[in-house]
Design a protein around this motif. Sequence first.
Motif, short mmCIF file in Angstrom:
data_model
loop_
_atom_site.label_atom_id
_atom_site.label_comp_id
_atom_site.label_asym_id
_atom_site.label_seq_id
_atom_site.Cartn_x
_atom_site.Cartn_y
_atom_site.Cartn_z
N GLU A 12 -26.06 26.34 17.92
CA GLU A 12 -26.74 25.19 17.34
C GLU A 12 -27.08 25.42 15.85
N ASP A 13 -27.04 26.67 15.41
CA ASP A 13 -27.30 26.95 13.99
C ASP A 13 -26.20 26.36 13.10
N GLU A 14 -25.06 26.00 13.71
CA GLU A 14 -23.95 25.44 12.94
C GLU A 14 -23.92 23.91 13.00
N ASN A 15 -24.99 23.30 13.54
CA ASN A 15 -25.12 21.85 13.42
C ASN A 15 -25.24 21.48 11.95
N VAL A 16 -24.76 20.31 11.58
CA VAL A 16 -24.69 19.92 10.17
C VAL A 16 -25.75 18.86 9.86
N GLU A 17 -26.62 19.17 8.90
CA GLU A 17 -27.65 18.21 8.50
C GLU A 17 -27.01 17.05 7.73
N ILE A 18 -27.34 15.84 8.15
CA ILE A 18 -26.80 14.63 7.51
C ILE A 18 -27.76 14.09 6.47
N ARG A 19 -29.04 14.00 6.84
CA ARG A 19 -30.03 13.46 5.91
C ARG A 19 -31.44 13.85 6.36
N ARG A 20 -32.36 13.76 5.38
CA ARG A 20 -33.79 13.91 5.66
C ARG A 20 -34.50 12.64 5.22
N VAL A 21 -35.47 12.22 6.00
CA VAL A 21 -36.19 10.99 5.71
C VAL A 21 -37.69 11.26 5.85
N GLY A 22 -38.47 10.80 4.86
CA GLY A 22 -39.92 10.93 4.91
C GLY A 22 -40.42 12.21 4.28
N ASP A 23 -41.66 12.16 3.81
CA ASP A 23 -42.28 13.32 3.15
C ASP A 23 -43.13 14.12 4.13
N GLN A 24 -42.99 15.41 4.05
CA GLN A 24 -43.82 16.28 4.88
C GLN A 24 -45.27 16.19 4.41
N PRO A 25 -46.23 16.13 5.34
CA PRO A 25 -47.64 16.00 4.94
C PRO A 25 -48.15 17.24 4.23
N LYS A 26 -49.08 17.04 3.31
CA LYS A 26 -49.73 18.16 2.61
C LYS A 26 -51.19 18.20 3.06
N PHE A 27 -51.62 19.35 3.53
CA PHE A 27 -52.98 19.51 4.04
C PHE A 27 -53.79 20.37 3.08
N ASP A 28 -55.08 20.04 2.92
CA ASP A 28 -55.98 20.92 2.17
C ASP A 28 -56.78 21.80 3.11
#
Length: 434
Positions: A115-131
Amino acid sequence: MYDIKLIRENPKKVQQNAINKGYGDLSVEELLSLDDDRRQLQQQVDELREQRNQNAKQIKGGGKPDQQLVDQGKQIKIQLAEREGYLQSAEEKFWDLLKRFPNMALDMVPVGQTEDENVEIRRVGDQPKFDFTPKSHAELAGSRGWLDVPRAVKIAGSRFVYVKGDLARLEFALFQYGIDALTNPKKIAEIIEQAGLKGKVSDVPYTFVLPPAVATTAAFEATGRLNKQEQTYKIEEEDLWLNASAEHVMAPMYLNEILDEKELPIRLLGYTTAFRREAGTYGKDTEGMFRLHQFNKLEMESFTTAEQGMNEHLFQIAIQEYLLQELGLPYRVLEKCTADIGRPNAKGVDIETWIPSQNTYRETHTADYLTDFQTRAMKTRVRMADGSLELAHTNDATVFSERPLIAIIENFQNEDGTVRVPEPLHKYLGKEII
């Protein structure tokens, strides 16, 4: 299940596909040898049956039967019984091996061994930033009294949980949101428009289904999904297996049936409590609600013509992305490689959603295109407009399970341990914070 004609005509391609999918221990040469044996035996049986029939006609021709004909008939009967026994054994060996071969991966599927050879197609959305340092879903839910693992272990053993209070209500809100979206013709049309699939797929909405939670061995095997060793629970002293996902009991719904082309696509939205053994899984993947033996799931299943199959696959992925975007969850889309798409699948896509406590994306959704691999064994065919018959094509895909619920808890947590409820779920839960 394969069409044996395809294997006879493309033995090297089928063998390489088996290797690419991680089934290198399967031998096309052995399969074709068994195929030759059974065909030869079938010919011998047919010839002996014809001799038997001719012999019977001669004996019934009138008058006293000729003893030589009677003796000849007895000998034919003995030979026929022997050959029929050989044929039955050859057929069993042949079909047992044929059923183990994986579906042919489409040419667009990347070749890979893990599964490490799966191919990323796209990323959507911003990862949250926590304080603050975000908690895992298990820590947060445990501290709020939403998850009770110790008492579940006491009652049922490891990897079972009691889900309680607002978390249980949030789960049902999530499922109700999915049901309302996919059964709404306007929402279906909106998703098609946004995905650029207008004119390429039907705007028929999904029909909500509560299917049986179990299937017989024959029905389950026909779907190509019966994984006895790692996944599926069997009911003792019954010819029944617990479903490991709703599509496992929706796919065989039209077993041995002929569908009219005008009926297609048939789109089903099934909800079940599912059960998986999850053999060989340990560590962090078993914390909280990750990889439970029992979980709830909302799943898409569709039946189309061969011509509609690929676009239906793309449409189901578009639905998954639409729902995640509406919930405000960051995710990435992966084209699964040959070793990871699974035995019955011709193509597969995973969607992984961001899990802050693990600082990574984790699988929350899968979309599978199976071409006619299931329907050949299920004998689910389509009567086309011109009167011809063709095998239906099937697709299935995740709508929601516990995994997106985990993502909601972690991505929308506050420092005080409360969780912001995604806007689409407000009307179902009656509150914005839990």
